[in-house]
Write a protein that holds these residues in place. Structure first.
Motif, PDB file in Angstrom:
ATOM      1  N   GLY A  96       8.761   0.231   3.803  1.00 52.13           N
ATOM      2  CA  GLY A  96       9.897  -0.009   2.932  1.00 52.13           C
ATOM      3  C   GLY A  96      10.979   1.046   3.034  1.00 52.13           C
ATOM      4  O   GLY A  96      12.171   0.740   2.984  1.00 52.13           O
ATOM      5  N   ALA A  97      10.609   2.314   3.189  1.00 54.75           N
ATOM      6  CA  ALA A  97      11.586   3.399   3.186  1.00 54.75           C
ATOM      7  C   ALA A  97      12.405   3.435   4.466  1.00 54.75           C
ATOM      8  O   ALA A  97      13.601   3.736   4.451  1.00 54.75           O
ATOM      9  CB  ALA A  97      10.878   4.744   2.978  1.00 54.75           C
ATOM     10  N   THR A  98      11.782   3.132   5.614  1.00 52.98           N
ATOM     11  CA  THR A  98      12.459   3.264   6.908  1.00 52.98           C
ATOM     12  C   THR A  98      12.848   1.927   7.522  1.00 52.98           C
ATOM     13  O   THR A  98      13.714   1.877   8.398  1.00 52.98           O
ATOM     14  CB  THR A  98      11.555   4.001   7.908  1.00 52.98           C
ATOM     15  N   GLY A  99      12.206   0.844   7.101  1.00 52.79           N
ATOM     16  CA  GLY A  99      12.444  -0.445   7.739  1.00 52.79           C
ATOM     17  C   GLY A  99      11.680  -0.623   9.030  1.00 52.79           C
ATOM     18  O   GLY A  99      11.825  -1.650   9.708  1.00 52.79           O
ATOM     19  N   GLU A 136       0.841  -1.198   0.000  1.00 54.34           N
ATOM     20  CA  GLU A 136       0.000   0.000   0.000  1.00 54.34           C
ATOM     21  C   GLU A 136       0.878   1.251   0.000  1.00 54.34           C
ATOM     22  O   GLU A 136       1.047   1.918   0.997  1.00 54.34           O
ATOM     23  CB  GLU A 136      -0.932  -0.018   1.216  1.00 54.34           C
ATOM     24  N   GLY A 137       1.487   1.514  -1.138  1.00 53.94           N
ATOM     25  CA  GLY A 137       2.344   2.693  -1.251  1.00 53.94           C
ATOM     26  C   GLY A 137       3.629   2.558  -0.475  1.00 53.94           C
ATOM     27  O   GLY A 137       3.929   3.385   0.398  1.00 53.94           O
ATOM     28  N   ALA A 138       4.428   1.504  -0.756  1.00 55.42           N
ATOM     29  CA  ALA A 138       5.704   1.222  -0.094  1.00 55.42           C
ATOM     30  C   ALA A 138       5.532   0.851   1.371  1.00 55.42           C
ATOM     31  O   ALA A 138       6.477   0.885   2.146  1.00 55.42           O
ATOM     32  CB  ALA A 138       6.676   2.390  -0.224  1.00 55.42           C
ATOM     33  N   VAL A 139       4.321   0.474   1.768  1.00 50.49           N
ATOM     34  CA  VAL A 139       4.057  -0.059   3.099  1.00 50.49           C
ATOM     35  C   VAL A 139       3.391  -1.425   2.912  1.00 50.49           C
ATOM     36  O   VAL A 139       2.333  -1.530   2.288  1.00 50.49           O
ATOM     37  CB  VAL A 139       3.144   0.866   3.928  1.00 50.49           C
ATOM     38  N   MET A 140       4.043  -2.467   3.451  1.00 54.06           N
ATOM     39  CA  MET A 140       3.482  -3.809   3.356  1.00 54.06           C
ATOM     40  C   MET A 140       2.604  -4.059   4.575  1.00 54.06           C
ATOM     41  O   MET A 140       3.045  -3.887   5.717  1.00 54.06           O
ATOM     42  CB  MET A 140       4.603  -4.856   3.306  1.00 54.06           C
ATOM     43  N   ASN A 141       1.352  -4.434   4.336  1.00 53.49           N
ATOM     44  CA  ASN A 141       0.406  -4.671   5.421  1.00 53.49           C
ATOM     45  C   ASN A 141      -0.115  -6.096   5.373  1.00 53.49           C
ATOM     46  O   ASN A 141      -0.537  -6.582   4.323  1.00 53.49           O
ATOM     47  CB  ASN A 141      -0.779  -3.701   5.342  1.00 53.49           C
ATOM     48  N   LEU A 142      -0.074  -6.758   6.523  1.00 57.66           N
ATOM     49  CA  LEU A 142      -0.756  -8.027   6.708  1.00 57.66           C
ATOM     50  C   LEU A 142      -2.012  -7.730   7.505  1.00 57.66           C
ATOM     51  O   LEU A 142      -1.945  -7.236   8.632  1.00 57.66           O
ATOM     52  CB  LEU A 142       0.134  -9.013   7.463  1.00 57.66           C
TER      53      LEU A 142
END
Length: 244
Positions: free
Chosen positions: A102-105, A84-90
């Motif tokens: 993704g950008a910050t870890g 969702e816009g460089a954020v992986m969500n489960l």
């Protein structure tokens, strides 16, 4: 015009792919492709973004959030994993259970977390907890560019630093005793440190225990070196240790 289409496409003179197309809004367009190597692309037009050079990939591409829904119909809600816009969500239904930026870890967990075990119910009824289980001993390691710290549990609890660990504090399970400095624990609180002369000037204390007020008034308790004529001292001072 066709409503949908499955067609073979030459990639080159020796390789081919299969493209699946459907009609959306009156326009027939490719939605999925299986290329000659077996990679599967949905919405990528047959062009794969594979920076890690995986041997086989399934890629879902769109200019908006993309996800995979896993629906065990025995449950009320599905699980999904989405970019969702460089954020992986489960997600469970719409609630994010694990978020990875993704950008910050950075990682965010919703609820209890278990490492080596299912999450253990907090004996203290904490709202959320991190459970680490091992059949023998386990630890949490904290490392920066300068030093490595470890909180280590082997029946007792140890706080250490260094790759060849130096123990700075021990908490005993059976007695509840606490040791500071790594020496033998013989009381409820044992402090092991290098004895030093009572300071008579400056602002640095050589004490084992120091209590300091907001005005820098101090209460110092310490042990003397063998060269002194006394075994220990209690020193009360203002912000200059020269004042006894």
């Amino acid at each position: 015009s066709p409503i949908s289409r499955i067609e073979g496409i030459f990639e080159d003179s020796n390789d081919s792919a299969i493209a699946l197309s459907t009609t959306e809004g009156g326009v027939l367009s490719e939605k999925m492709r299986i290329d000659s190597s077996g990679d599967v692309g949905i919405g990528n037009g047959g062009t794969f973004d594979n920076p890690n050079s995986y041997s086989k990939v399934i890629e879902i591409a769109a200019a908006s959030p993309v996800g995979l829904i896993l629906n065990d119909t025995r449950d009320t809600h599905p699980m999904s994993i989405a970019n969702e816009g460089a954020v992986m969500n489960l997600r469970y239904n719409t609630t994010s259970m694990l978020s990875l930026e993704g950008a910050t870890g950075n990682s965010t967990f919703a609820g209890n977390v278990g490492v080596g075990t299912t999450p253990i119910t907090s004996p203290n009824s904490a709202d959320t907890s991190l459970s680490i289980f091992s059949g023998q001993d386990c630890s949490i390691i904290l490392k920066d560019a300068v030093e490595t710290w470890e909180i280590y549990q082997n029946d007792d609890l140890f706080f250490t630093y260094g790759t060849t660990p130096t123990t700075v504090m021990t908490m005993q399970r059976t007695t509840g005793n606490v040791g500071i400095g790594g020496g033998t624990i013989e009381g409820k609180l044992s402090i092991d440190y290098t004895a030093a002369e009572l300071p008579t000037s400056g602002t640095t204390s050589n004490s084992a225990i120091q209590v300091t007020s907001s005005l820098n008034n101090q209460l110092n308790l310490g042990l003397n070196t063998v060269s002194g004529d006394y075994g220990g001292y209690i020193q009360v001072s203002d912000n200059n240790l020269a004042v006894p």
